[in-house]
Write a protein that holds these residues in place. Structure first.
Motif, PDB file in Angstrom:
ATOM      1  N   VAL A 263      52.699  58.123  33.559  1.00 48.45           N
ATOM      2  CA  VAL A 263      51.334  58.253  33.055  1.00 48.45           C
ATOM      3  C   VAL A 263      50.362  57.732  34.110  1.00 48.45           C
ATOM      4  CG1 VAL A 263      49.736  57.712  31.188  1.00 48.45           C
ATOM      5  CG2 VAL A 263      52.192  57.886  30.713  1.00 48.45           C
ATOM      6  N   ILE A 264      49.425  58.582  34.507  1.00 50.48           N
ATOM      7  CA  ILE A 264      48.380  58.218  35.473  1.00 50.48           C
ATOM      8  C   ILE A 264      47.047  58.220  34.730  1.00 50.48           C
ATOM      9  CG2 ILE A 264      47.199  58.862  37.599  1.00 50.48           C
ATOM     10  CD1 ILE A 264      49.802  60.225  38.487  1.00 50.48           C
ATOM     11  N   ASP A 265      46.355  57.088  34.763  1.00 54.43           N
ATOM     12  CA  ASP A 265      45.098  56.944  34.041  1.00 54.43           C
ATOM     13  C   ASP A 265      43.928  57.234  34.979  1.00 54.43           C
ATOM     14  OD1 ASP A 265      42.973  56.317  32.433  1.00 54.43           O
ATOM     15  OD2 ASP A 265      43.809  54.419  31.710  1.00 54.43           O
ATOM     16  N   GLY A 266      43.372  58.427  34.852  1.00 55.96           N
ATOM     17  CA  GLY A 266      42.237  58.818  35.681  1.00 55.96           C
ATOM     18  C   GLY A 266      40.933  58.870  34.907  1.00 55.96           C
ATOM     19  N   ARG A 267      40.857  58.151  33.784  1.00 59.15           N
ATOM     20  CA  ARG A 267      39.656  58.218  32.948  1.00 59.15           C
ATOM     21  C   ARG A 267      38.434  57.606  33.630  1.00 59.15           C
ATOM     22  NH1 ARG A 267      42.197  55.943  27.409  1.00 59.15           N
ATOM     23  NH2 ARG A 267      43.295  54.629  28.947  1.00 59.15           N
ATOM     24  N   GLU A 268      38.666  56.697  34.555  1.00 55.77           N
ATOM     25  CA  GLU A 268      37.556  56.083  35.289  1.00 55.77           C
ATOM     26  C   GLU A 268      37.372  56.702  36.669  1.00 55.77           C
ATOM     27  OE1 GLU A 268      35.571  53.972  33.822  1.00 55.77           O
ATOM     28  OE2 GLU A 268      36.808  54.037  32.010  1.00 55.77           O
ATOM     29  N   GLY A 269      38.070  57.807  36.933  1.00 51.00           N
ATOM     30  CA  GLY A 269      37.967  58.469  38.228  1.00 51.00           C
ATOM     31  C   GLY A 269      38.916  57.858  39.246  1.00 51.00           C
ATOM     32  N   GLY A 270      38.780  58.284  40.489  1.00 48.47           N
ATOM     33  CA  GLY A 270      39.582  57.729  41.571  1.00 48.47           C
ATOM     34  C   GLY A 270      40.943  58.358  41.749  1.00 48.47           C
ATOM     35  N   VAL A 271      41.255  59.419  40.979  1.00 44.49           N
ATOM     36  CA  VAL A 271      42.544  60.110  41.105  1.00 44.49           C
ATOM     37  C   VAL A 271      42.284  61.517  41.624  1.00 44.49           C
ATOM     38  CG1 VAL A 271      44.570  60.966  39.885  1.00 44.49           C
ATOM     39  CG2 VAL A 271      43.563  58.765  39.239  1.00 44.49           C
ATOM     40  N   PRO A 272      42.908  61.914  42.733  1.00 43.80           N
ATOM     41  CA  PRO A 272      42.698  63.273  43.252  1.00 43.80           C
ATOM     42  C   PRO A 272      43.160  64.328  42.250  1.00 43.80           C
ATOM     43  CG  PRO A 272      43.736  61.872  44.900  1.00 43.80           C
ATOM     44  CD  PRO A 272      43.777  61.106  43.609  1.00 43.80           C
ATOM     45  N   ALA A 273      42.711  65.554  42.447  1.00 44.32           N
ATOM     46  CA  ALA A 273      43.085  66.655  41.564  1.00 44.32           C
ATOM     47  C   ALA A 273      44.599  66.862  41.588  1.00 44.32           C
ATOM     48  CB  ALA A 273      42.356  67.930  41.984  1.00 44.32           C
TER      49      ALA A 273
ATOM     50  N   LEU B 277      48.529  62.998  32.823  1.00 43.74           N
ATOM     51  CA  LEU B 277      47.290  62.609  33.495  1.00 43.74           C
ATOM     52  C   LEU B 277      46.186  62.470  32.452  1.00 43.74           C
ATOM     53  CD1 LEU B 277      45.618  62.134  36.072  1.00 43.74           C
ATOM     54  CD2 LEU B 277      45.301  64.622  36.205  1.00 43.74           C
ATOM     55  N   LEU B 278      45.577  61.293  32.373  1.00 40.09           N
ATOM     56  CA  LEU B 278      44.464  61.049  31.462  1.00 40.09           C
ATOM     57  C   LEU B 278      43.158  61.224  32.215  1.00 40.09           C
ATOM     58  CD1 LEU B 278      45.783  57.879  29.585  1.00 40.09           C
ATOM     59  CD2 LEU B 278      46.235  60.314  29.119  1.00 40.09           C
ATOM     60  N   GLU B 279      42.227  61.953  31.608  1.00 36.06           N
ATOM     61  CA  GLU B 279      40.948  62.268  32.235  1.00 36.06           C
ATOM     62  C   GLU B 279      39.817  62.107  31.225  1.00 36.06           C
ATOM     63  OE1 GLU B 279      42.281  65.712  35.450  1.00 36.06           O
ATOM     64  OE2 GLU B 279      41.492  66.316  33.503  1.00 36.06           O
ATOM     65  N   PRO B 280      38.569  62.026  31.694  1.00 38.36           N
ATOM     66  CA  PRO B 280      37.435  62.014  30.758  1.00 38.36           C
ATOM     67  C   PRO B 280      37.372  63.329  29.980  1.00 38.36           C
ATOM     68  CG  PRO B 280      36.756  61.339  32.965  1.00 38.36           C
ATOM     69  CD  PRO B 280      38.136  61.900  33.090  1.00 38.36           C
ATOM     70  N   SER B 281      36.721  63.282  28.815  1.00 38.98           N
ATOM     71  CA  SER B 281      36.568  64.476  27.985  1.00 38.98           C
ATOM     72  C   SER B 281      35.206  64.466  27.307  1.00 38.98           C
ATOM     73  CB  SER B 281      37.669  64.529  26.919  1.00 38.98           C
ATOM     74  OG  SER B 281      37.407  65.532  25.955  1.00 38.98           O
ATOM     75  N   GLU B 282      34.634  65.653  27.167  1.00 35.51           N
ATOM     76  CA  GLU B 282      33.406  65.796  26.395  1.00 35.51           C
ATOM     77  C   GLU B 282      33.697  66.155  24.946  1.00 35.51           C
ATOM     78  OE1 GLU B 282      30.875  68.603  28.290  1.00 35.51           O
ATOM     79  OE2 GLU B 282      30.586  67.385  30.107  1.00 35.51           O
ATOM     80  N   ALA B 283      34.940  66.579  24.660  1.00 34.09           N
ATOM     81  CA  ALA B 283      35.300  67.021  23.312  1.00 34.09           C
ATOM     82  C   ALA B 283      35.981  65.940  22.491  1.00 34.09           C
ATOM     83  CB  ALA B 283      36.219  68.243  23.400  1.00 34.09           C
TER      84      ALA B 283
END
Length: 274
Positions: free
Chosen positions: A17-27, A50-56
């Protein structure tokens, strides 16, 4: 660039699990995901999450199988993410928005509503998805269910007697399933108990599959074989699956953190990092 990760599992179905919710993780790319999942030269896992920000929703969860292919849903990973997040949350996936919350010893996940239309699985052509008039060797009279990702379910007398390592890849890649398929063989052991083995699309035989447990339970309920709440036992352990009167599937089961670490992005992603 060094990237942090958490190694987790649900009933032996394991994840990086990679937490990219705060950014800093390449595509993330398919080759990078496959390289990280490799058990010989990478960190090793069934799925990379991969965890990322979401608008939904509160955040987004992306799921990459061991072969690097991105898929729509993963029940066991959802429980692991609930444990990692540590609080109730809504989570966007490619299979829809799900709701999860940690509970003692694991997590509870509202997996949403199952879909049964042949075009929802999807199948290559129209047919009855509760009693499919097709077969492969000893496996016949299957049911198909989409629970965020596609599953075909076969009910057999003895799950251990089925050569799933041989039939699984044949069925997964059959032209009937244009997006490939997860393959489940199950034995009903009572109104409240099912035994299950799963061949996962893009992974192979796994010790547990949360969406497979959900799909199998719902298929058994539709056929009147079990009650609306059932224990599904896989090689890695058991999950409780309930199909509520409002048509939502709720899965409850354990999740565990194995260890944390870091890796150098360029060691696995190569040109994908640029």
């Amino acid at each position: 660039m060094r990237i942090s990760f958490t190694k987790m599992h649900g009933l032996g179905n394991d994840f990086v699990v990679i937490d990219g919710r705060e950014g800093g993780v390449p595509a993330m790319t398919a080759p990078a995901a496959a390289a990280l999942a490799n058990r010989t030269t990478g960190i090793g896992c069934d799925q990379l999450i991969l965890l990322e920000p979401s608008e939904a929703a509160d955040f987004r969860m992306r799921i990459f199988n061991q072969d690097g292919g991105e898929v729509e849903a993963c029940g066991n990973a959802s429980r692991a993410v609930a444990l990692l997040h540590g609080a109730p949350a809504s989570v966007e996936t490619d299979g829809g928005v799900i709701a999860l919350e940690p509970v003692l010893g694991g997590a509870r996940v509202d997996m949403g509503q199952p879909r049964f239309g042949w075009e929802d699985i999807p199948l290559a052509y129209a047919m009855d998805t509760l009693n499919m008039p097709v077969g492969w060797g000893v496996l016949e009279n299957s049911a198909a269910v989409n629970v965020g990702n596609p599953h075909v379910v076969f009910f057999v007398e003895d799950v251990d007697a089925v050569a799933l390592d041989q039939l699984g890849p044949e069925i997964e890649h059959d032209p009937l399933f244009p997006q490939r398929i997860n393959v489940n063989v199950a034995s009903v052991e009572g109104r409240d108990a099912i035994r299950l083995r799963v061949w996962e699309r893009g992974v192979g035989l796994t010790r547990a599959c949360g969406t497979g447990a959900c799909a199998t339970a719902v298929a058994a309920m539709r056929r009147g074989l079990v009650d609306r709440e059932v224990a599904v036992t896989l090689p890695g352990g058991s999950l409780m699956i309930a199909w509520s009167e409002d048509d939502r599937i709720v899965m409850t089961g354990p999740a565990t953190t194995s260890f944390t670490g870091t890796f150098e992005w360029n060691d696995y992603a190569g040109d994908a990092a640029s």
